[in-house]
Design a protein around this motif. Sequence first.
Motif, PDB file in Angstrom:
ATOM      1  N   GLN A 274      61.267  17.482  36.002  1.00 30.07           N
ATOM      2  CA  GLN A 274      62.336  18.358  35.511  1.00 30.07           C
ATOM      3  C   GLN A 274      62.421  19.657  36.308  1.00 30.07           C
ATOM      4  O   GLN A 274      63.487  20.256  36.425  1.00 30.07           O
ATOM      5  CB  GLN A 274      62.109  18.672  34.033  1.00 30.07           C
ATOM      6  N   LEU A 275      61.278  20.057  36.891  1.00 33.02           N
ATOM      7  CA  LEU A 275      61.238  21.299  37.647  1.00 33.02           C
ATOM      8  C   LEU A 275      60.696  21.044  39.046  1.00 33.02           C
ATOM      9  O   LEU A 275      59.826  20.185  39.247  1.00 33.02           O
ATOM     10  CB  LEU A 275      60.358  22.333  36.944  1.00 33.02           C
ATOM     11  N   GLU A 280      62.289  25.795  39.668  1.00 36.09           N
ATOM     12  CA  GLU A 280      63.726  25.515  39.713  1.00 36.09           C
ATOM     13  C   GLU A 280      64.033  24.201  38.990  1.00 36.09           C
ATOM     14  O   GLU A 280      63.236  23.273  39.000  1.00 36.09           O
ATOM     15  CB  GLU A 280      64.204  25.419  41.166  1.00 36.09           C
ATOM     16  N   SER A 281      65.196  24.134  38.386  1.00 37.94           N
ATOM     17  CA  SER A 281      65.626  22.906  37.729  1.00 37.94           C
ATOM     18  C   SER A 281      65.910  21.832  38.782  1.00 37.94           C
ATOM     19  O   SER A 281      66.535  22.094  39.810  1.00 37.94           O
ATOM     20  CB  SER A 281      66.888  23.169  36.906  1.00 37.94           C
TER      21      SER A 281
END
Length: 297
Positions: A274-275, A280-281
């Motif tokens: 997810q990161l 960061e996304s």
Amino acid sequence: MKITSAALDALRVGFKTTFQAGLGAAASQQARVAMKVNSTNKSERYGWLQNIPGIREWIGDRLVQNLGEYDYEIKNRPFEQTIGVDRDDIEDDSLGTYGPLFQMMGDNVALFPDTLVWPLLKAGFTTSCFDGQYFFDTDHPVIQADGSTASVANTDGGAGTPWFLLCTKKPIKPIIYQERRSFDFVSKDKPTDDNVFNQKKFLYGVDGRANVGFGLWQLGWGSKQTLDAAHYEAARAAIGSFKADYGQPLGLVPDLLVVPSSLEGAGRKILQSQLVNGGESNPWAGTAELLVVPWLA
């Protein structure tokens, strides 16, 4: 064990039951990327049209998609596996070691399409498809809106471990698994059979006829570049931009990232983290399913 017709019948039933247990336990993966075509001849011709015709507004007369067809043929091949059971082992009731062999035979039959489909996908960089180009190539001929022909790529080359981004939810899939005759369990287990008389062997086996070939190259992207976010993004963008002849968009959305075991970590980082980059996304999380295929090792 006294060798009688009844004893041999019971033995055959037992071997076949064990075989079927192995057949039902195997976990095949090839159906995700291959469509099954039932063959009725020695070979089948796949006259894929030069483009994939689409719907157009009806202005004037109908526009007949009367394009030339490529001559692409898949020839069926015979396959078999045979186990010999020694007569002495039957007489001495020493049959315990044969159970796993027949169960493995069932496993082999269930996974047999995988042994053809995945090696063909891996060989797509050097094996021709319906348009005469390699399935993963840089110069597939596509007719443009103005009638000219341009070269379109579904690979970005590279020299590393190959990985594949595919569209698998269309009626046609990237690979064709062509089956002429499914595998049958057969036997030569009469005491009067030559194999018993000459070799003391009761024979049990399976045989079938099949082969594989390529479907539409537009449904796949093959790469030997590093599997990272940048190359994954480039592959998705390329597939999404593919057009049929005369400029009609195909509307393709890739849904399956296929990797060998050695690239599982890289694939998970792209699709399941997810990161990224320290917080960061991840824009690519969940954009495709990851399929780890040991056959690609």
